[in-house]
Design an enzyme around this catalytic site. Structure first.
Site, PDB file in Angstrom:
ATOM      1  N   LYS A 179      46.094  36.633  42.345  1.00  0.00           N
ATOM      2  CA  LYS A 179      46.737  38.166  42.343  1.00  0.00           C
ATOM      3  C   LYS A 179      45.769  39.252  42.270  1.00  0.00           C
ATOM      4  CE  LYS A 179      47.921  41.398  39.130  1.00  0.00           C
ATOM      5  NZ  LYS A 179      47.359  42.557  39.867  1.00  0.00           N
ATOM      6  N   GLU A 254      34.066  36.796  34.926  1.00  0.00           N
ATOM      7  CA  GLU A 254      33.100  37.144  36.100  1.00  0.00           C
ATOM      8  C   GLU A 254      34.162  38.950  35.818  1.00  0.00           C
ATOM      9  OE1 GLU A 254      30.555  35.890  36.680  1.00  0.00           O
ATOM     10  OE2 GLU A 254      31.478  34.208  37.667  1.00  0.00           O
ATOM     11  N   CYS A 288      29.727  45.893  39.890  1.00  0.00           N
ATOM     12  CA  CYS A 288      29.588  45.321  38.115  1.00  0.00           C
ATOM     13  C   CYS A 288      28.097  44.939  38.019  1.00  0.00           C
ATOM     14  CB  CYS A 288      29.828  44.013  37.892  1.00  0.00           C
ATOM     15  SG  CYS A 288      29.493  42.734  39.808  1.00  0.00           S
ATOM     16  N   GLU A 385      30.182  50.263  29.939  1.00  0.00           N
ATOM     17  CA  GLU A 385      29.988  51.027  31.449  1.00  0.00           C
ATOM     18  C   GLU A 385      30.703  51.496  31.977  1.00  0.00           C
ATOM     19  OE1 GLU A 385      32.447  47.540  33.417  1.00  0.00           O
ATOM     20  OE2 GLU A 385      31.099  47.212  34.418  1.00  0.00           O
TER      21      GLU A 385
END
Ligand code: NAD
Length: 481
Positions: A179, A254, A288, A385
């Site tokens: 996906k 992750e 990330c 973040e």
């Protein structure tokens, strides 16, 4: 303008709803592609195709050497189409093509070849025991593919992360439903075409496009899916973990990060500034592992702050079509607004913008690389973040304080540290609550090294033998002799 299709059972097809969503180019805001707006019907067809392929002779009895050949062939085709991938990724991500030439494309090839090497080495074990009711036994194990794997991909490195997940799954003998992100579906669609061209049997690699909230939950809940591998935000990762638990699916998650780059008093500033800058701003900071928190020994704080702000101001921000661009656009308008709001919030809490308020191109979702001073570890910007081109400098006085600040975030993906002192380097590396520590460098990603986090950065590992293991079950067979 491109019109993408799903790939199900070896056939390209439209979404069952026959509707589309638009993918806009980050550097212009113009429509780049029409993307199938799939739903649970498309997911069901794709998972059933993957499940049928799992048991089809062509794949189930192919053997590891044949799977290795398919993976090598796919790697060859990506190498052949390297220029096309650089262009497609640059357009859909709004990112300078040089980053794809240096990183995303060669790493995708290397990862496929690395896992091709494992495909014919999935050996079991023989294990001696005391036997069964007085009889001797032969006990051995076999490595079995876990089954159909759902692989959910983010937009920030779409080709590379799709390959990180696809390669170990195919090496292990699984079949997959990928996906792609609705914000970066184009290169992954091309990867699907190459999988067909490589001769990988129909149904082994399926791709279902669409909006995450419409396609993702249907994939995660599907009873014929045995494993979910997801890379993306911590928030969505949490919802996947909860849903996957209901049917005991294996999960690899992750998730987000908030990496610290720790600079000790004996670090060589001239050498580290380009790497600190790279760690903060590569891929517009949409990484990330972005080393957005630069923790600096107080004796060097002023010098590092000044140099980082100078480096940020000197960066050329522009579209991928301009070869002089060193930084591109953010992925979409909503994300740009979110990143800007983070900076405004930090300034409202007392941070000072040292670089980042210069002009940007008029069209597209551009933002200047931004460096913040006056940041206190208790501010929101220091622990949440941002996922954009925003870095901050935070001074520290002692090693213990540096470790405390570095660990004072819900995330635990990666960190880097800079010192000439070996003992300091390894002592601090031991104390950082992260999945990966880089000493005198920044987050070296490699097919052979496990990649993943602790705490809210996720569960499990991509890359390395660890990823391969996550697509395998060990079945034990005991025969009474
Ligand atoms: P995201 O969570 O918004 O989306 C990731 C993928 O999940 C997309 O394909 C999306 O369509 C899909 N999705 C959205 N809602 C879903 C749902 N309810 N159920 C299932 N799937 C759903 O993340 P993003 O914005 O694409 O990526 C940025 C995030 O990814 C950042 O937090 C970043 O740190 C993280 N990331 C982590 C790593 C790592 O290795 N740890 C690598 C790259 C990116």
């Amino acid at each position: 303008m491109m019109e993408l299709e799903n790939l199900i059972g070896g056939r390209h097809c439209k979404a069952a709803s026959a509707s589309f969503c638009d993918k806009l180019a980050p550097a212009t805001g113009e429509r780049l592609a029409r993307v199938p707006a799939s739903n649970h019907e498309d997911v069901d067809r794709a998972v059933k195709a993957a499940h049928a392929a799992l048991h089809d002779d062509q794949w189930a009895n192919a053997g590891g050497a044949a799977r290795a050949r398919w993976l090598h062939r796919l790697a060859d085709l990506i190498e052949r189409d390297s220029d096309t991938f650089q262009r497609l990724l640059a357009e859909e991500q709004g990112r300078p093509p040089i980053e794809m030439r240096m990183m995303d494309v060669p790493m995708s090839v290397d990862v496929l070849r690395y896992f091709a090497g494992w495909a014919d080495k999935l050996e079991g074990r023989t294990i001696p025991t005391d036997g069964f009711m007085g009889r001797r036994t032969l006990n051995y194990t076999k490595r079995m593919p876990v089954g159909v794997a759902a692989q959910i991909i983010p937009w920030n490195a779409p080709l590379m992360i799709a390959v990180w997940k696809l390669a170990p799954a195919l090496a292990a003998g699984c079949t997959v439903v990928i996906k792609p992100s609705e914000d970066a579906p184009i290169a992954v669609a091309r990867l699907g075409e190459l999988a067909r061209e490589a001769g990988i049997p129909d149904g082994v690699v399926n791709i279902v496009h669409g909006i995450g909230a419409h396609v993702g939950p249907a994939l995660v809940a599907h009873p014929l899916v045995s494993k979910v591998s997801f890379t993306g935000s911590t928030e969505v990762g949490r919802s996947i973990a909860i849903e996957a638990a209901k049917t005991f699916k294996r999960v690899t998650l992750e998730l987000g990060g908030k990496a610290a780059q720790i600079v000790f008093a004996d670090a060589d500033i001239e050498q580290l500034i380009p790497v600190l800058t790279l760690g903060m701003f590569v891929n517009q900071g949409q990484t990330c592992a972005a080393g957005s928190r630069v923790l600096v020994h107080r004796s060097l704080a002023q010098a590092v702050e000044t140099r980082l702000a100078d480096a940020a101001r000197s960066m050329r921000v522009g579209p991928p079509s301009d070869p002089s661009s060193q930084m591109g656009a953010l992925i979409n308008e909503r994300h740009l607004a979110r990143v800007r709001a983070h900076v405004q919030g930090a300034i409202a809490e007392g941070a000072i913008r040292l670089a980042g308020d210069e002009a940007v191109p008029e069209h597209g979702y551009f933002m200047r690389p931004t460096v913040l001073g006056g940041v206190h570890p208790s501010m929101r910007i220091a622990s949440e973040e941002v996922f954009g081109p925003v870095g901050m400098v935070i001074p520290f006085d002692t090693e213990e304080e540096a470790i405390d600040i570095a660990n004072d975030t819900p995330y635990g993906l990666s960190a880097s540290l800079w010192t000439q002192n070996l003992a300091t380097a390894h002592r601090v590396a031991d104390c950082l609550d992260v999945g990966a520590v880089a000493i005198n460098c920044w987050s070296p990603l490699d097919a052979r090294l496990p990649w993943g986090g602790v705490k809210h950065s996720g569960i499990g590992r991509d890359l390395s033998r660890a990823a391969l293991e996550s697509y395998l079950e060990e079945k034990v067979v005991t025969a009474a002799l």
